[in-house]
Design an enzyme around this catalytic site. Structure first.
Site: not given
Ligand code: BDR
Ligand code: CA
Length: 312
Positions: A242
């Site tokens: 992500h």
């Molecule tokens: C986001 O949520 C966190 O768990 C990850 O680091 C990312 O920023 C994804 O939904």
């Protein structure tokens, strides 16, 4: 001249990779500081993890600040079920020795934005938007001085990961997200729609490990750990990177495409708290306030990431 950025983050393995990619790219990005926020794990761990990651990269001069330890108006929700108890489960990394700065992250944000030339600093939030919103609330005059905000959060076609309707970062602090999206600052949103295409498949994980440096092995171990969650839930081929999409967007915006649309944050919905209501089809008549990214060239993204991690 490298672009000046502040990374606001809740590491998290994918946050860690995003930070490493930035630190590996000094010709293009100057990291003025890293501000930690409560999110994936509590603040005491996110600020520690940020320091662990900088030490892993050998960049011990980056100032790291602790910020808000809970959302503006709600109890903190964390994601140990994805990231493990430490937030950085996977590799065994030493406790950090580099210091945590004394100043509060919000004060650092405000002071830096007032000191640096207007428009010259880009904010890169990778977690709940609590620090950024608190800075905007306490010092609204900084808004026109922010060059832009490139954030990971939200979803439209993929809808949600922490609930059926919401993505984690926005869900944790929707009131903060609302302040940011209404701030008038130019915003680029990298939602799940994009990050679920940036998957660490087995050959990509092997490529990290084969770099042969400490960073490559640690990144392979991190993605080995947190791929379990997405593989089990979505049947996907590997861990979605992500947050590194934010850094990659700064380095190679040509790898991404999206639309300038209206995005509203649901703060009241009974089932839809934290939903990013993105007017992708332009049906609301509401003024666009964000560039909502919809696609990424995943091969190009992983080529960039692997090449840069090799430099650390
Ligand atoms: C986001 O949520 C966190 O768990 C990850 O680091 C990312 O920023 C994804 O939904
Ligand atoms: Ca994150």
């Amino acid at each position: 001249m490298p672009r000046k950025i502040i990374i606001d983050t809740d590491p998290g393995q994918d946050d860690a990779v995003a930070i490493l990619l930035a630190l590996a790219s000094p010709d293009e990005l100057q990291v003025l500081g890293i501000t930690a926020v409560a999110g994936n794990v509590p603040l005491a761990l996110t600020q520690k993890n940020a320091r662990i990651v900088c030490e892993l990269a050998g960049k011990v001069d980056v100032p790291i600040f602790a910020g808000c330890d809970r959302p503006l108006a709600r109890d903190l929700v964390t994601a140990e079920h994805v990231h493990g108890k430490t937030g950085l489960d996977g590799p065994t990394l030493p406790d950090p020795v580099m210091p945590l700065q004394e100043a509060h992250a919000v004060d650092f944000l405000i002071e830096t934005l007032k000191r640096e030339p207007a428009g010259s600093v880009t904010l890169c939030p990778l977690g709940p938007l609590t620090n950024i919103a608190t800075a905007l609330k306490s010092a609204p005059e900084i808004a026109p001085r922010i060059g832009g905000i490139v954030l990971m959060g939200g979803a439209y076609f993929q809808v949600g990961n922490i609930t059926p309707a919401a993505e984690f970062n926005i869900y944790v602090d929707p009131e903060a997200a609302e302040i940011v999206f209404k701030s008038g600052v130019p915003i680029t949103v990298i939602p799940l729609d994009v990050t679920h295409k940036a998957l660490v498949t087995r050959p990509r994980n092997d490529a990290f490990r084969a770099l042969g440096n400490r960073v490559g092995v640690a990144v392979a171990q991190m993605t080995d750990f947190f791929e379990r969650f997405d593989k089990a839930k979505y049947g996907s081929l590997g861990a979605p990177l992500h947050d590194p999409c934010v850094t990659a967007y700064l380095l190679r915006p040509d790898l991404f495409s999206g639309r300038h649309v209206n995005v509203e944050i649901e703060t009241e919905g009974r089932f839809t708290r934290g939903m990013t209501v993105a007017d992708w089809w332009g049906v609301s008549g509401r003024a666009p306030n964000a560039t909502f990214i919809g696609d990424v060239d995943a091969e190009g993204f992983f080529a960039l990431l692997t090449d840069r991690l090799a430099r650390l």
